[in-house]
Scaffold this motif. Structure first.
Motif, PDB file in Angstrom:
ATOM      1  N   GLY A   1      73.864  45.024  57.229  1.00 24.87           N
ATOM      2  CA  GLY A   1      74.134  43.895  56.425  1.00 24.87           C
ATOM      3  C   GLY A   1      73.495  42.559  57.014  1.00 24.87           C
ATOM      4  O   GLY A   1      72.930  41.735  56.072  1.00 24.87           O
ATOM      5  N   VAL A   2      73.533  42.326  58.169  1.00 25.47           N
ATOM      6  CA  VAL A   2      73.078  41.012  58.789  1.00 25.47           C
ATOM      7  C   VAL A   2      71.459  41.133  58.600  1.00 25.47           C
ATOM      8  O   VAL A   2      70.919  40.062  58.371  1.00 25.47           O
ATOM      9  N   ARG A   3      70.835  42.257  58.866  1.00 23.21           N
ATOM     10  CA  ARG A   3      69.433  42.485  58.537  1.00 23.21           C
ATOM     11  C   ARG A   3      68.936  42.367  57.249  1.00 23.21           C
ATOM     12  O   ARG A   3      68.113  41.803  56.797  1.00 23.21           O
ATOM     13  N   GLY A   4      69.644  43.171  56.400  1.00 25.69           N
ATOM     14  CA  GLY A   4      69.110  43.784  54.955  1.00 25.69           C
ATOM     15  C   GLY A   4      69.504  42.423  54.076  1.00 25.69           C
ATOM     16  O   GLY A   4      68.898  42.434  52.991  1.00 25.69           O
ATOM     17  N   LEU A   5      70.481  41.909  54.026  1.00 18.69           N
ATOM     18  CA  LEU A   5      70.997  41.072  53.036  1.00 18.69           C
ATOM     19  C   LEU A   5      70.175  39.808  52.858  1.00 18.69           C
ATOM     20  O   LEU A   5      69.527  39.533  51.714  1.00 18.69           O
ATOM     21  N   PRO A   6      69.553  39.270  53.840  1.00 20.28           N
ATOM     22  CA  PRO A   6      68.702  38.087  53.899  1.00 20.28           C
ATOM     23  C   PRO A   6      67.188  38.733  53.123  1.00 20.28           C
ATOM     24  O   PRO A   6      66.741  37.791  52.334  1.00 20.28           O
TER      25      PRO A   6
END
Length: 295
Positions: A276-281
């Motif tokens: 999530g930390v990598r993919g959401l942005p």
């Protein structure tokens, strides 16, 4: 019973008996992200099963445990599905949305949390492996939360499964079987269609999105008697908001630093938090490109 590993929210077991095999799901009651409407979801599932929706037969449900008849099939890989499979998913959604089932609750969606600076600080203090990446994206996560809360939903609102993702699908003789109905509830139609079509048209990231597969879901929906809502960013607001909440929930589990007795294992929460930390942005930055899929 035999443990079946890999659940993102609850714990699953297979029970083999002289009356057949069953999927027994132990609900995570310790830190749920939403109120689970046990009786209403079970009633919705029974109506869907009676209408011929391809799904495991619902057997029983209470506040602790869900039981379904076991269905043999292959897990749907997280990769673009065949166009015919996507078309059938669209048809299934149209049939599902046409069911006349009373639902005495509002939408499951809640305001997006705004505590990302505090979470980043706690992640740094506890030495989380993704702490630096989270800190670098705090402003982006705040912008995502604002987008989720302010994006206008055009309607209509439908009673639906709400979580048609590869990990909630089986493939049986080349055709889909829809699993895991716990998130069922009222949802803006554009959010349901956008989330479903995008998840089936891509792999784990966003480098391989197949527009033809995306459109096949929508074509199947129309073929099944459904009417498409207006185009716009609302098609992806639900997906983005759901992933945002799921990421935050897993971050909190990682910050606690202990293996919980229910729900996903700590290692799986670490993986989900990092994704999530990598993919959401990345997903948020590509929103204009995703909207182009609707043209």
């Amino acid at each position: 019973m035999t443990r079946v590993h890999g659940g993102f929210a609850n714990r699953m077991y297979r029970l083999d008996t002289d009356q057949g095999s069953f999927a027994v799901k132990e609900l995570n009651l310790a830190d749920r992200r939403w109120t689970y409407r046990v009786a209403d979801v079970f009633r919705f599932e029974r109506a869907a099963f009676a209408a011929g929706i391809p799904m495991p037969e619902p057997i029983s449900a209470d506040e602790h445990t869900l039981v379904h008849r076991w269905v043999e099939g292959e897990k749907q890989p997280e990769e673009p599905v065949p166009a015919a499979y996507a078309f059938e998913i669209g048809e299934i959604l149209a049939r599902l949305h046409a069911l006349d089932v009373a639902w005495p609750h509002a939408s499951n969606e809640e305001p997006a949390a705004r505590d990302w600076p505090e979470l980043a600080a706690r992640a740094a203090a506890t030495g989380q492996p993704w702490a630096d990446e989270l800190a670098s994206h705090v402003e982006t996560f705040l912008a995502i939360a604002r987008f989720v809360d302010t994006c206008e939903r055009p309607g209509p609102v439908v009673l639906t499964h709400s979580d048609v993702q590869p990990w909630n699908l089986l493939v049986r003789e080349g055709r889909p079987v829809l699993l895991d109905w716990e998130l069922s509830g009222m949802l803006d139609l554009s959010g349901e269609l956008g989330s479903t079509a995008l998840s089936l048209a891509k792999g784990p990231g966003f480098d391989d999105i197949r527009p033809a597969v995306f459109r096949s879901v929508l074509d199947g929906y129309v073929s099944g008697g459904g009417t498409l809502p207006p185009s716009g960013p609302s098609w992806f607001a639900f997906m983005i908001g759901g992933w945002l909440g799921h990421t935050r929930w897993n971050i909190l589990r990682c910050l606690a630093g202990v293996e919980a007795s229910t729900g996903p294992e700590l290692a799986l929460s670490q993986e989900s938090a990092l994704n999530g930390v990598r993919g959401l942005p990345v997903l948020f930055a590509r929103l204009p490109e995703l909207e182009a899929l609707l043209v």
